[in-house]
Design an enzyme around this catalytic site. Structure first.
Site, mmCIF file in Angstrom:
data_model
loop_
_atom_site.group_PDB
_atom_site.id
_atom_site.type_symbol
_atom_site.label_atom_id
_atom_site.label_comp_id
_atom_site.label_asym_id
_atom_site.label_seq_id
_atom_site.Cartn_x
_atom_site.Cartn_y
_atom_site.Cartn_z
ATOM 1 N N HIS A 346 51.902 113.087 52.180
ATOM 2 C CA HIS A 346 51.173 113.563 50.995
ATOM 3 C C HIS A 346 51.957 114.541 50.141
ATOM 4 O O HIS A 346 51.393 115.098 49.184
ATOM 5 C CB HIS A 346 49.861 114.233 51.394
ATOM 6 C CG HIS A 346 48.847 113.304 51.975
ATOM 7 N ND1 HIS A 346 47.906 112.652 51.214
ATOM 8 C CD2 HIS A 346 48.638 112.898 53.252
ATOM 9 C CE1 HIS A 346 47.138 111.909 51.996
ATOM 10 N NE2 HIS A 346 47.578 112.038 53.245
ATOM 11 N N LYS A 534 41.808 122.558 40.305
ATOM 12 C CA LYS A 534 42.631 122.124 41.444
ATOM 13 C C LYS A 534 43.112 123.380 42.158
ATOM 14 O O LYS A 534 42.967 124.480 41.633
ATOM 15 C CB LYS A 534 43.832 121.299 40.970
ATOM 16 C CG LYS A 534 44.586 121.919 39.771
ATOM 17 C CD LYS A 534 45.745 121.058 39.310
ATOM 18 C CE LYS A 534 45.375 119.946 38.373
ATOM 19 N NZ LYS A 534 45.400 118.621 38.940
ATOM 20 N N ARG A 535 43.702 123.218 43.344
ATOM 21 C CA ARG A 535 44.296 124.371 44.015
ATOM 22 C C ARG A 535 45.298 125.062 43.108
ATOM 23 O O ARG A 535 45.951 124.424 42.290
ATOM 24 C CB ARG A 535 45.034 123.918 45.292
ATOM 25 C CG ARG A 535 44.162 123.592 46.479
ATOM 26 C CD ARG A 535 43.334 124.763 46.956
ATOM 27 N NE ARG A 535 44.158 125.874 47.382
ATOM 28 C CZ ARG A 535 44.373 126.211 48.652
ATOM 29 N NH1 ARG A 535 43.824 125.525 49.628
ATOM 30 N NH2 ARG A 535 45.133 127.248 48.958
ATOM 31 N N LYS A 540 51.728 123.073 40.016
ATOM 32 C CA LYS A 540 50.646 122.455 39.226
ATOM 33 C C LYS A 540 50.584 123.062 37.819
ATOM 34 O O LYS A 540 49.895 122.555 36.946
ATOM 35 C CB LYS A 540 49.304 122.614 39.945
ATOM 36 C CG LYS A 540 49.231 121.828 41.260
ATOM 37 C CD LYS A 540 47.902 122.040 41.970
ATOM 38 C CE LYS A 540 47.842 121.416 43.353
ATOM 39 N NZ LYS A 540 47.596 119.974 43.345
ATOM 40 N N THR A 642 44.079 113.385 42.582
ATOM 41 C CA THR A 642 42.884 112.544 42.635
ATOM 42 C C THR A 642 41.841 113.061 41.645
ATOM 43 O O THR A 642 40.985 112.302 41.199
ATOM 44 C CB THR A 642 42.281 112.504 44.055
ATOM 45 O OG1 THR A 642 42.313 113.832 44.589
ATOM 46 C CG2 THR A 642 43.058 111.582 44.958
ATOM 47 N N LYS A 646 38.952 111.290 38.950
ATOM 48 C CA LYS A 646 37.537 111.674 38.796
ATOM 49 C C LYS A 646 37.219 111.951 37.335
ATOM 50 O O LYS A 646 36.157 111.577 36.826
ATOM 51 C CB LYS A 646 37.223 112.896 39.677
ATOM 52 C CG LYS A 646 37.341 112.588 41.170
ATOM 53 C CD LYS A 646 37.435 113.837 42.049
ATOM 54 C CE LYS A 646 37.965 113.444 43.432
ATOM 55 N NZ LYS A 646 38.450 114.594 44.217
HETATM 56 C C1 26V Z 1 51.108 122.414 50.832
HETATM 57 C C2 26V Z 1 51.930 123.496 50.665
HETATM 58 C C3 26V Z 1 51.984 124.519 51.715
HETATM 59 C C4 26V Z 1 53.147 125.466 51.596
HETATM 60 C C5 26V Z 1 53.409 125.868 50.180
HETATM 61 C C6 26V Z 1 53.614 124.727 49.270
HETATM 62 C C7 26V Z 1 52.682 123.588 49.512
HETATM 63 C C8 26V Z 1 52.579 122.614 48.561
HETATM 64 C C9 26V Z 1 51.741 121.549 48.739
HETATM 65 C C10 26V Z 1 51.001 121.428 49.878
HETATM 66 C C11 26V Z 1 50.109 120.261 50.016
HETATM 67 C C12 26V Z 1 50.400 119.410 51.178
HETATM 68 C C13 26V Z 1 49.621 118.167 51.309
HETATM 69 C C14 26V Z 1 48.615 117.854 50.238
HETATM 70 O O1 26V Z 1 47.541 118.398 50.192
HETATM 71 N N1 26V Z 1 48.956 116.920 49.365
HETATM 72 C C15 26V Z 1 48.069 116.425 48.325
HETATM 73 O O2 26V Z 1 47.499 115.218 48.792
HETATM 74 C C16 26V Z 1 46.646 114.597 47.844
HETATM 75 C C17 26V Z 1 46.026 113.391 48.503
HETATM 76 O O3 26V Z 1 47.003 112.444 48.771
HETATM 77 C C18 26V Z 1 47.433 114.248 46.597
HETATM 78 O O4 26V Z 1 46.561 113.674 45.646
HETATM 79 C C19 26V Z 1 48.093 115.485 46.015
HETATM 80 O O5 26V Z 1 48.921 115.130 44.930
HETATM 81 C C20 26V Z 1 48.915 116.183 47.084
HETATM 82 O O6 26V Z 1 49.416 117.418 46.619
#
Ligand code: 26V
Length: 799
Positions: A346, A534-535, A540, A642, A646
């Site tokens: 992801h 979003k987060r 982002k 996602t 929506k």
């Molecule tokens: C986690 C972290 C943790 C450390 C700091 C930087 C960082 C950056 C991103 C993440 C996210 C990790 C996994 C995640 O949530 N991915 C999301 O998954 C969604 C479903 O597939 C996708 O639509 C998003 O684009 C993706 O960011």
């Protein structure tokens, strides 16, 4: 059961009296919610039992979806909808003088996720059941979901979330099916006739108790299961303080981890991962053994999917079961394990790829570490054979190197399928981030573009749009979301356009009321609702949005002849508690909101809203009300997104970079119906590789940029002292790694195109209709059908 509103009302009143010993008039909304929730769960139970029966007795292949997050939101409304009794219940309640909406407010969101990854898992469960696919979720029953966000003086404050405080009507505790999971201890090697076997001794045991939640399919009898594990004390270890053991044990399912970058609690996180994986696999295997006896054909009957790397220990855990419990050879165990498990990636952000230090991993999970070590050695030998002497390649690809275990490498090596979540993301995986793995295992890589359940995000969230669609094109789109394309023929129809604009108007009024309630700010309902929810993450680029608003505000103040269509910028975002930079952006949005909303000179044209505590239930009111969907990540960084889907499904137009699924949205709707801007991912990746970007040049040459950046640090925002220095520094001293300044000009132009386009309502509505028409492909039913066919090899099981 309650097939009409009269029987429903009678049963509801009866049940309320039985449960609470109160009359209807004495009851509170929470009593009413619990009553209704219990009725619905009972209503579900016969189908739940028969689904279980059918799945147990048939020889049909099943999938288990392992995920550390399930962001379910509320279940009452979606269960009523899927059961086909939403209208009956709504009307019955109305006749009793109560609104279903008010009752629903008593349900806490099940917020067991951080963002897209967790919500995707929840949408997938809904699609699995609705498509009659035998597929179950396995997760953790966190006592506290993602924190509740309060904004105090513009700053984010986190409070522990308490979704279980008033109980959970949807869960069923199954203590008879509890499972022990072992940590720490030693491994004893036993030799017998030249064969070695391994015994985990002096392990500290934790009891995993399952809580099952029914997952109701839409207008079908299928009810699958989401099994959430709760950590409880098992046998008290000798020599350990009883209270310490109890506390440490319960901590395992106490909190959901916000995805922060900090080290504290790393052991606990790894414990959670193994706890989820070991309990789930032992339970899957126990059921399988009860039916089939041996495990030699497990992979023909069971598929196990790991949602990102968090449950990747499923690989060595299944190996452990097959080797140590089943006595299989390494080769046979490996074939079954790889044949059973598949993996979704992801993110390609290197800081988000999980790596576990050996000094944490090995003592906590001694047998699992031995197995990972063996997998690594065999893998490195295979590489050596293929690339003799290429030490660099082996070092880069190894599962264990420099004393860390690389979970993504283990995932690719130990499964038969690795997929990305949007076309471009899968391409980046194959040709860049995981290139060397793609070279040796090309057949393992594939794409599955994400999707969303149109049942929650359109039918439930936007009943007004749903009715209009049904009146215009019939109801076939409900079971075949691609049929939404049929409204394309109405895209030039004046009365349909008018009806669409009326739906949007109602939805904007609903959100405006909520905003007024929450923030006290009155917004112009005819302004453009421009939304970024979003987060909060640097990549982002909420910051790009903010800098543009500052620029717009400056321009409106300085140039009295400058006119724009009134605009309301709406934000919703949680920042990880340890992510200080992200928290500063939240403060900046709130400082800007304060300034702009209180400026009489401009506030008839410009408002900024930060909505506190963004979560699934709030999102359901936001998406239907949006005109503009902000999807402005640095190209190549957002795996899919996602939220973009929506918004689109609810008729908002995307303002986005060529990133993630935005590209597929563009392909679907055509370039006239989307606003794109900014660097492409090729360009971004080129800059990363070869350099050549100097953010200060944009600062020096673009006075719009200079002005807004100087405002960050000049005391322009009162009472913030040097609070925004870090933002200024990230853009100038640290060379702006997310290309905010580079994309600024192009973003301003795209925003101007939005402003112009909106003023031609006739064309805007046509674009909006075309977005809805093309959104069917982003239903998670399409995504799940692809997983089922290509990866899991499962088919519907209807009874
Ligand atoms: C986690 C972290 C943790 C450390 C700091 C930087 C960082 C950056 C991103 C993440 C996210 C990790 C996994 C995640 O949530 N991915 C999301 O998954 C969604 C479903 O597939 C996708 O639509 C998003 O684009 C993706 O960011």
């Amino acid at each position: 059961m309650f097939t009409n509103k009269e029987t429903f009302k009678r049963e509801f009143l009866n049940k309320l009296e039985m449960m609470y010993g109160k009359t209807f008039l004495e009851s509170t909304p929470r009593d009413q919610y619990n009553t209704l929730g219990n009725m619905v769960r009972e209503y579900i139970s016969s189908n739940w039992i028969s689904t279980n029966e059918t799945q147990r007795s048939s020889n049909h292949k099943q999938v288990y979806y392992l995920s550390i997050e399930f962001l379910l939101g509320r279940l009452l409304g979606s269960n009523l909808l899927n059961l086909g009794i939403l209208n009956t219940v709504e009307e019955g309640l109305n006749e009793l003088g109560i609104q279903l909406d008010d009752i629903e407010e008593s349900e806490a969101d099940a917020g067991l996720g951080n963002g897209g990854l967790g919500r995707l898992a929840a949408c997938f469960l809904d699609s699995l059941a609705s498509l009659n696919l035998p597929g179950h979720g396995c997760g953790i029953r966190y006592k506290h979901g993602l924190f509740d966000q309060k904004i105090v003086d513009g700053y984010q404050v986190e409070l522990p979330e308490q979704w279980l405080r008033h109980g959970n009507v949807w869960e069923v505790r199954k203590s008879d099916q509890a499972i022990e999971v072992g940590f720490w201890g030693e491994i004893e090697t036993v030799e017998k006739n030249g064969e070695f076997s391994f015994k985990h001794v002096e392990a500290e045991k934790i009891m995993a108790v399952p809580y099952d939640i029914p997952v109701v399919g839409f207008e079908t009898t299928t009810v699958n299961t989401l099994r959430l594990w709760n950590a409880e004390p098992s046998r008290y270890p000798t020599g350990k303080d009883v209270l310490v053991y109890k506390r440490e044990t319960e901590a395992v399912s106490e909190f959901l981890y916000p995805d922060d970058t900090h080290d504290e609690g790393k052991i606990l996180r790894l414990k959670q991962q193994y706890f989820l994986v070991s309990a789930s696999l032992q339970s899957i295997v126990r059921n399988f053994r009860a039916k089939h006896g041996r495990l030699h054909d497990l992979h023909e009957h069971i598929a196990i999917h790991v949602n990102d790397t968090h449950p990747v220990l499923a690989i060595p855990e299944l190996m452990r079961i097959l080797l140590d419990e089943e006595g299989m050879s390494w080769e046979q165990a490996w074939e079954i394990t790889r044949g059973t498990i598949s993996y979704t990636n992801h993110t390609t952000l290197s800081e988000a790829l999980e790596k576990w230090p050996v000094h944490i991993f090995q003592p906590l999970l001694p047998r699992i570490f031995m197995i990972v070590n063996e997998i690594n050695e065999r893998f490195c030998q295979e590489l050596w054979k293929q690339f003799p002497g290429d030490w660099k390649r082996i070092e880069d690809m190894a599962i264990i190197a420099h004393n860390v275990v690389k979970m993504a490498h283990l995932a690719i090596v130990g499964t038969h399928s690795t997929n990305g979540v949007a076309h471009i993301h899968s391409e980046i995986l194959k040709h860049r981030e995981m290139k060397s793995f793609y070279e040796i295992y090309p057949e393992r890589f594939n794409n599955k573009t994400n999707g969303i359940t149109h049942r929650r995000w359109l039918i439930k969230a936007n009943p007004q749009l749903t009715s209009l669609l049904n009146e215009s094109i019939g109801e076939s789109w409900i079971s075949k979301p691609r049929d939404l394309i049929n409204i394309k023929s109405f895209s030039k129809d004046a009365s349909f356009k008018y009806a669409i604009s009326e739906v949007k108007k109602i939805r904007k009024q609903i959100l405006a009321e909520r905003i007024k309630e929450q923030t006290g700010v009155t917004i112009d309902e005819s302004s453009i609702f421009d939304v970024q929810v979003k987060r909060l993450h640097a990549y982002k680029r909420q910051l790009l949005n903010v800098l543009h608003i500052m620029y717009l505000y400056n321009k409106l103040k300085e140039d009295s002849s400058y006119t724009i269509h009134p605009r309301t910028f709406i934000f919703g975002a949680k920042a990880s508690p340890g992510y200080h930079y992200a928290k500063k952006i939240i403060k900046l949005i709130n400082s800007l909101a304060d300034k702009v909303n209180n400026d009489k000179q401009t506030n008839d044209r410009l408002k900024v809203i930060f909505l506190e505590n963004y979560r699934v239930s709030l999102a359901e009111d936001i998406f239907p009300a949006a005109d503009v969907s902000e999807q402005i990540s640095t190209a190549s960084k957002e795996a899919s997104g996602t939220g973009n889907m929506k918004f689109m499904m609810n008729g908002a137009l995307t303002l986005g970079t060529l990133d993630g699924a935005n590209i597929e949205i563009l392909d679907e709707v055509g370039k006239e119906n989307i606003f794109t801007f900014g660097l492409t991912s090729e360009e971004v990746l080129h800059f990363y590789q070869y350099g050549g970007y100097h953010s200060h040049e944009y600062f020096h040459h673009d006075k719009r940029i200079r002005q807004v950046l100087e405002q960050l640090t000049s005391g322009y925002f009162p009472d913030t002292a040097d609070h925004f220095d870090a933002i200024y520094d990230s853009l100038l001293m640290e060379n702006d790694q997310y290309f905010v300044l580079r994309d600024f000009g192009s973003y301003v132009q795209a925003q101007e195109r939005v402003n112009t386009a909106y003023q031609n309502q006739d064309e805007w509505l046509e674009k909006s209709i075309l977005n809805i028409a093309h959104s069917g492909t982003f239903s998670s039913d399409r995504t799940i059908s692809e997983y089922a066919k290509d990866i899991w090899k499962i088919s519907p099981l209807k009874f």
